[in-house]
Design a protein around this motif. Structure first.
Motif, PDB file in Angstrom:
ATOM      1  N   TYR A  48       0.824  -1.230   0.000  1.00 51.57           N
ATOM      2  CA  TYR A  48       0.000   0.000   0.000  1.00 51.57           C
ATOM      3  C   TYR A  48       0.847   1.265   0.000  1.00 51.57           C
ATOM      4  CZ  TYR A  48      -4.564  -2.190   0.282  1.00 51.57           C
ATOM      5  OH  TYR A  48      -5.712  -2.890  -0.020  1.00 51.57           O
ATOM      6  N   THR A  49       2.025   1.229   0.652  1.00 51.92           N
ATOM      7  CA  THR A  49       2.874   2.423   0.644  1.00 51.92           C
ATOM      8  C   THR A  49       3.326   2.730  -0.781  1.00 51.92           C
ATOM      9  OG1 THR A  49       3.707   1.966   2.872  1.00 51.92           O
ATOM     10  CG2 THR A  49       5.036   3.418   1.494  1.00 51.92           C
ATOM     11  N   GLU A  68       8.651  -4.462  -8.212  1.00 49.55           N
ATOM     12  CA  GLU A  68       8.156  -5.304  -7.112  1.00 49.55           C
ATOM     13  C   GLU A  68       8.736  -6.706  -7.234  1.00 49.55           C
ATOM     14  OE1 GLU A  68       6.129  -5.274  -4.212  1.00 49.55           O
ATOM     15  OE2 GLU A  68       6.752  -7.384  -4.254  1.00 49.55           O
ATOM     16  N   GLY A  69       9.204  -7.243  -6.103  1.00 48.16           N
ATOM     17  CA  GLY A  69       9.805  -8.575  -6.098  1.00 48.16           C
ATOM     18  C   GLY A  69       8.801  -9.708  -6.279  1.00 48.16           C
ATOM     19  N   ARG A  70       7.597  -9.513  -5.828  1.00 49.16           N
ATOM     20  CA  ARG A  70       6.594 -10.594  -5.906  1.00 49.16           C
ATOM     21  C   ARG A  70       5.902 -10.572  -7.275  1.00 49.16           C
ATOM     22  NH1 ARG A  70       5.622 -11.625  -0.273  1.00 49.16           N
ATOM     23  NH2 ARG A  70       6.012  -9.781   0.985  1.00 49.16           N
ATOM     24  N   ARG A  76       2.116  -6.982   2.251  1.00 52.74           N
ATOM     25  CA  ARG A  76       1.632  -7.723   3.417  1.00 52.74           C
ATOM     26  C   ARG A  76       0.105  -7.713   3.538  1.00 52.74           C
ATOM     27  NH1 ARG A  76       5.446  -5.067   7.794  1.00 52.74           N
ATOM     28  NH2 ARG A  76       5.694  -3.568   6.091  1.00 52.74           N
ATOM     29  N   SER A  77      -0.589  -7.115   2.539  1.00 54.47           N
ATOM     30  CA  SER A  77      -2.063  -7.155   2.539  1.00 54.47           C
ATOM     31  C   SER A  77      -2.520  -7.761   1.220  1.00 54.47           C
ATOM     32  CB  SER A  77      -2.654  -5.746   2.654  1.00 54.47           C
ATOM     33  OG  SER A  77      -2.271  -5.139   3.861  1.00 54.47           O
ATOM     34  N   THR A  92      -6.134  -7.043   6.956  1.00 50.45           N
ATOM     35  CA  THR A  92      -7.544  -7.390   6.736  1.00 50.45           C
ATOM     36  C   THR A  92      -8.487  -6.244   7.071  1.00 50.45           C
ATOM     37  OG1 THR A  92      -7.007  -9.641   7.389  1.00 50.45           O
ATOM     38  CG2 THR A  92      -9.348  -9.049   7.381  1.00 50.45           C
ATOM     39  N   TRP A  93      -8.505  -5.873   8.366  1.00 52.06           N
ATOM     40  CA  TRP A  93      -9.581  -5.029   8.863  1.00 52.06           C
ATOM     41  C   TRP A  93      -9.265  -3.546   8.683  1.00 52.06           C
ATOM     42  CZ3 TRP A  93      -7.949  -9.456  11.609  1.00 52.06           C
ATOM     43  CH2 TRP A  93      -8.855 -10.521  11.537  1.00 52.06           C
ATOM     44  N   VAL A 277      14.822  -5.873  -6.187  1.00 56.65           N
ATOM     45  CA  VAL A 277      15.823  -4.808  -6.282  1.00 56.65           C
ATOM     46  C   VAL A 277      17.000  -5.196  -5.390  1.00 56.65           C
ATOM     47  CG1 VAL A 277      16.282  -2.417  -5.612  1.00 56.65           C
ATOM     48  CG2 VAL A 277      14.232  -2.992  -6.928  1.00 56.65           C
ATOM     49  N   ASN A 450       7.302   3.539   4.638  1.00 55.76           N
ATOM     50  CA  ASN A 450       6.678   2.255   4.941  1.00 55.76           C
ATOM     51  C   ASN A 450       5.785   2.399   6.165  1.00 55.76           C
ATOM     52  OD1 ASN A 450       6.621  -0.763   6.104  1.00 55.76           O
ATOM     53  ND2 ASN A 450       7.083  -0.811   3.926  1.00 55.76           N
ATOM     54  N   SER A 451       4.761   1.568   6.197  1.00 58.44           N
ATOM     55  CA  SER A 451       3.867   1.555   7.352  1.00 58.44           C
ATOM     56  C   SER A 451       4.639   1.335   8.655  1.00 58.44           C
ATOM     57  CB  SER A 451       2.853   0.424   7.157  1.00 58.44           C
ATOM     58  OG  SER A 451       2.088   0.259   8.307  1.00 58.44           O
ATOM     59  N   SER A 459       2.049   0.257  11.481  1.00 58.92           N
ATOM     60  CA  SER A 459       1.758  -1.190  11.452  1.00 58.92           C
ATOM     61  C   SER A 459       0.495  -1.530  10.694  1.00 58.92           C
ATOM     62  CB  SER A 459       1.557  -1.841  12.827  1.00 58.92           C
ATOM     63  OG  SER A 459       2.500  -1.418  13.725  1.00 58.92           O
ATOM     64  N   ILE A 461      -2.557  -0.685   7.459  1.00 62.36           N
ATOM     65  CA  ILE A 461      -2.710  -0.233   6.074  1.00 62.36           C
ATOM     66  C   ILE A 461      -2.798   1.285   6.069  1.00 62.36           C
ATOM     67  CG2 ILE A 461      -4.290  -0.278   4.103  1.00 62.36           C
ATOM     68  CD1 ILE A 461      -5.049  -3.184   5.237  1.00 62.36           C
TER      69      ILE A 461
HETATM   70  P1  FAD Z   1       4.511  -4.043   2.478  1.00 64.64           P
HETATM   71  O1  FAD Z   1       3.094  -4.414   2.324  1.00 64.64           O
HETATM   72  O2  FAD Z   1       5.398  -4.999   3.141  1.00 64.64           O
HETATM   73  O3  FAD Z   1       5.040  -3.707   1.015  1.00 64.64           O
HETATM   74  C1  FAD Z   1       6.401  -3.706   0.686  1.00 64.64           C
HETATM   75  C2  FAD Z   1       6.581  -4.306  -0.690  1.00 64.64           C
HETATM   76  O4  FAD Z   1       7.980  -4.262  -1.011  1.00 64.64           O
HETATM   77  C3  FAD Z   1       6.167  -5.767  -0.764  1.00 64.64           C
HETATM   78  O5  FAD Z   1       5.265  -5.959  -1.815  1.00 64.64           O
HETATM   79  C4  FAD Z   1       7.477  -6.512  -0.992  1.00 64.64           C
HETATM   80  O6  FAD Z   1       7.335  -7.662  -1.782  1.00 64.64           O
HETATM   81  C5  FAD Z   1       8.310  -5.466  -1.697  1.00 64.64           C
HETATM   82  N1  FAD Z   1       9.745  -5.698  -1.570  1.00 64.64           N
HETATM   83  C6  FAD Z   1      10.456  -5.971  -0.454  1.00 64.64           C
HETATM   84  N2  FAD Z   1      11.770  -6.075  -0.739  1.00 64.64           N
HETATM   85  C7  FAD Z   1      11.890  -5.862  -2.066  1.00 64.64           C
HETATM   86  C8  FAD Z   1      12.995  -5.838  -2.950  1.00 64.64           C
HETATM   87  N3  FAD Z   1      14.250  -6.032  -2.538  1.00 64.64           N
HETATM   88  N4  FAD Z   1      12.760  -5.610  -4.271  1.00 64.64           N
HETATM   89  C9  FAD Z   1      11.499  -5.405  -4.738  1.00 64.64           C
HETATM   90  N5  FAD Z   1      10.412  -5.415  -3.923  1.00 64.64           N
HETATM   91  C10 FAD Z   1      10.605  -5.638  -2.605  1.00 64.64           C
HETATM   92  N6  FAD Z   1      -3.123  -3.865   8.789  1.00 64.64           N
HETATM   93  C11 FAD Z   1      -4.371  -3.380   8.930  1.00 64.64           C
HETATM   94  O7  FAD Z   1      -4.600  -2.185   8.697  1.00 64.64           O
HETATM   95  N7  FAD Z   1      -5.404  -4.186   9.332  1.00 64.64           N
HETATM   96  C12 FAD Z   1      -5.205  -5.511   9.598  1.00 64.64           C
HETATM   97  O8  FAD Z   1      -6.155  -6.243   9.903  1.00 64.64           O
HETATM   98  C13 FAD Z   1      -3.898  -6.036   9.476  1.00 64.64           C
HETATM   99  N8  FAD Z   1      -3.650  -7.345   9.722  1.00 64.64           N
HETATM  100  C14 FAD Z   1      -2.449  -7.895   9.338  1.00 64.64           C
HETATM  101  C15 FAD Z   1      -2.264  -9.280   9.397  1.00 64.64           C
HETATM  102  C16 FAD Z   1      -1.097  -9.848   8.925  1.00 64.64           C
HETATM  103  C17 FAD Z   1      -0.912 -11.342   8.991  1.00 64.64           C
HETATM  104  C18 FAD Z   1      -0.092  -9.019   8.376  1.00 64.64           C
HETATM  105  C19 FAD Z   1       1.163  -9.622   7.804  1.00 64.64           C
HETATM  106  C20 FAD Z   1      -0.253  -7.650   8.330  1.00 64.64           C
HETATM  107  C21 FAD Z   1      -1.431  -7.072   8.825  1.00 64.64           C
HETATM  108  N9  FAD Z   1      -1.635  -5.688   8.791  1.00 64.64           N
HETATM  109  C22 FAD Z   1      -2.876  -5.173   9.023  1.00 64.64           C
HETATM  110  C23 FAD Z   1      -0.551  -4.769   8.466  1.00 64.64           C
HETATM  111  C24 FAD Z   1      -0.561  -4.311   7.024  1.00 64.64           C
HETATM  112  O9  FAD Z   1      -0.736  -5.424   6.207  1.00 64.64           O
HETATM  113  C25 FAD Z   1       0.772  -3.633   6.705  1.00 64.64           C
HETATM  114  O10 FAD Z   1       1.068  -2.648   7.668  1.00 64.64           O
HETATM  115  C26 FAD Z   1       0.756  -2.952   5.363  1.00 64.64           C
HETATM  116  O11 FAD Z   1       0.182  -3.767   4.368  1.00 64.64           O
HETATM  117  C27 FAD Z   1       2.187  -2.595   4.994  1.00 64.64           C
HETATM  118  O12 FAD Z   1       2.229  -1.981   3.734  1.00 64.64           O
HETATM  119  P2  FAD Z   1       3.594  -1.424   3.169  1.00 64.64           P
HETATM  120  O13 FAD Z   1       3.356  -1.071   1.765  1.00 64.64           O
HETATM  121  O14 FAD Z   1       4.114  -0.368   4.076  1.00 64.64           O
HETATM  122  O15 FAD Z   1       4.624  -2.652   3.258  1.00 64.64           O
END
Ligand code: FAD
Length: 483
Positions: A48-49, A68-70, A76-77, A92-93, A277, A450-451, A459, A461
């Motif tokens: 989401y970030t 994106e690596g995946r 994580r969502s 999720t929520w 990356v 990042n979150s 922590s 979304i």
């Molecule tokens: P990420 O989602 O981690 O995104 C980072 C991205 O960078 C990923 O896609 C990753 O693949 C990519 N990446 C990493 N390294 C590299 C690299 N070297 N090269 C290329 N790409 C790379 N939040 C809520 O609001 N409500 C909830 O109910 C909730 N429950 C959760 C339950 C679980 C089991 C988990 C794991 C998380 C939960 N969260 C919840 C938290 C929420 O999912 C995360 O805080 C949020 O999705 C983080 O987003 P982000 O973009 O900051 O990081």
């Protein structure tokens, strides 16, 4: 489309890797080989970030490359699409108490696409509390009373249940004295109040705190728990409302795809999935190396989580504070496991089983298209579970929580995920005091978002969207000034 991520188990098929999701992007890239040219900004990571940052920059007219690596968006969502049903593999929520999330839900007109997870109305409409002393069942009303009473004792550090010490939950350390609580772990705080807890309160409190951090009581920052509590309006009722009640009928991936599509529709977004990356070099321009190719841009936004930041090589090297923060990492090694079971009457069941069960906290989370009950369960590091390594143990943990006949088990092991190395951010004591500013700081022309280091709903979304917005704005403003 099936993602490489996640696992499914059923009695007939056994354990298989990979879960279908609408978050998988096909084609995996829109680069045509001629785009090796220069971008205004490269965004690393499509959680989401990264999605928010890429969208906002693309909408502002910048030429954006998202790497994106995946094989999918959402980081994580993300949600499954198993027979049309979204088991949420990670985040999720959501709720209207989360301002950045709600702005986006309004933007994409998804207000009517939410549904309620916990629905306490029928069947086995009760809570089961398992502890070393045995197990007993009670009403959800009694469950709430026990956990609320315990939580109030836990957070009441100022005679006002945290209101005095943390009056502005979106302004970090607004009361400097709040930092003293970052020297304490949840275990330290528990010792201070243990004498005042009943045995049921003790078990309920441990289960709830570990649901939040999914670490151990010893490595969970008490400050961060107070921060969550403050975000939830200083009440257990709002912990439930904000943290685990409302989710998307179509799953998180149905939300994430809106960000991606809007960015794509601007015509300014290039993207490539399956691209890890490896190096970011800030020289004359910023260059990003991924799978043998180098891309250059005026700015880079690194949107990868804390626990994998040190897997990227930075030139010049990251400052010591940022490196130390990443080496320390956050503590959340959550095992989130979904059970689809045939007992329809379990929809209104919930339970805590601490400390013996590897899945300590669970509740009815939905009804699948075939009418089965969907139960979601969480395990923490005090009794760590890698579900794919021992599926029998996982099934046993589920069936010990409550007897059930399993149609399917679905999960993603975040602890072993190479692009996350953990679930949602939860810090150990002193990580925030010592390094929050380090984590948030830019490094030359590289911005870090990042979150994991948001200031509000860190922590969550919501925190990811907060951070993506911050980074995109900083880049847009800097590039405007150059013109
Ligand atoms: P990420 O989602 O981690 O995104 C980072 C991205 O960078 C990923 O896609 C990753 O693949 C990519 N990446 C990493 N390294 C590299 C690299 N070297 N090269 C290329 N790409 C790379 N939040 C809520 O609001 N409500 C909830 O109910 C909730 N429950 C959760 C339950 C679980 C089991 C988990 C794991 C998380 C939960 N969260 C919840 C938290 C929420 O999912 C995360 O805080 C949020 O999705 C983080 O987003 P982000 O973009 O900051 O990081």
């Amino acid at each position: 489309m099936t993602s490489r991520d996640g696992f499914q188990w059923s009695e007939s098929a056994g354990l298989t890797k990979g879960v279908p999701s609408i978050g998988v992007i096909e084609p995996a890239t829109n680069l045509d080989g001629t785009a090796a040219g220069r971008f205004d900004v490269i965004v690393v990571g499509a959680g989401y970030t990264g999605l928010t940052a890429a969208r906002d920059a693309a909408v502002a007219g910048l030429k954006v490359l998202l790497l994106e690596g995946r094989d999918r968006i959402g980081g994580r969502s993300w949600s499954s699409n198993i027979n049309g049903y979204p088991f949420e593999m990670g985040g999720t929520w959501v709720s209207w108490g989360q301002p950045h999330v709600w702005r986006e839900i309004s933007r994409y007109q998804m207000r009517d696409q939410l549904e309620i997870s916990q629905e306490y109305s029928h069947g086995v409409n009760e809570f089961s509390l398992g502890s070393l002393q045995g197990r007993r069942t009670m009403s959800h009303h009694e469950e709430d009373q026990i956990i609320e009473s315990a939580l109030k004792k836990f957070v009441n550090v100022d005679g006002e249940y945290g209101r005095k010490i943390m009056p502005f939950p979106h302004s970090e350390f607004a009361v400097p004295q709040s930092k003293t609580f970052d020297t304490l772990s949840a275990a330290d705080r528990l010792k201070q109040i243990e004498h005042s807890l009943t045995p049921d309160e003790y078990t309920g409190l441990c289960g709830f705190v570990l649901l939040c951090s999914c670490g151990t009581l010893e490595n969970t920052s008490f400050y961060e728990f107070l921060h969550w509590w403050a975000l939830c309006n200083y009440s257990y009722e709002y912990c439930v409302e904000y943290l685990m009640k409302y989710k998307f009928k179509g799953g998180q991936s149905s939300f994430a795809i809106k960000f991606f599509q809007e960015a794509l529709d601007t015509g300014n977004l290039s993207y490539a999935f399956n691209r890890r990356v490896s190096t970011i070099k800030d020289e004359k321009e910023v260059s990003v190396e991924s799978e043998g190719e180098t891309f250059t841009a005026l700015r880079v936004i690194s949107a990868v989580p804390l626990n994998v930041l040190n897997d990227i090589s930075f030139e010049p090297p990251l400052p010591d504070g940022k490196k130390t923060a990443a080496n320390t990492g956050h503590v959340n090694k959550c095992a989130k496991v979904h059970a689809e079971c045939r007992e329809r009457e379990l929809r209104s069941w919930s339970g805590i089983d601490y400390p013996k069960n590897k899945l300590a906290y669970a509740f009815g989370d939905g009804t699948t298209p075939s009418g089965n009950t969907h139960i979601v369960a969480f395990g923490a590091s005090h009794n760590h579970l890698d579900p794919e390594d021992d599926i029998e143990k996982t099934i046993q943990a589920l069936q010990t929580l409550v007897p059930m006949s399993l149609e399917r088990v679905v999960f993603h092991n975040w602890a072993k995920d190479e692009f996350a190395k953990g679930a949602w951010f939860f810090p150990p004591p002193m990580l925030l005091t010592n390094h929050l500013e380090d984590m948030r700081a830019s490094h030359g022309r590289v911005f870090f978002a990042n979150s994991d280091w948001a200031v509000g709903w860190r922590s969550f979304i919501d925190g990811a969207i907060e951070e993506g917005t911050r980074a995109a704005l900083a880049v847009i403003n800097e590039l405007k000034r150059r013109q």
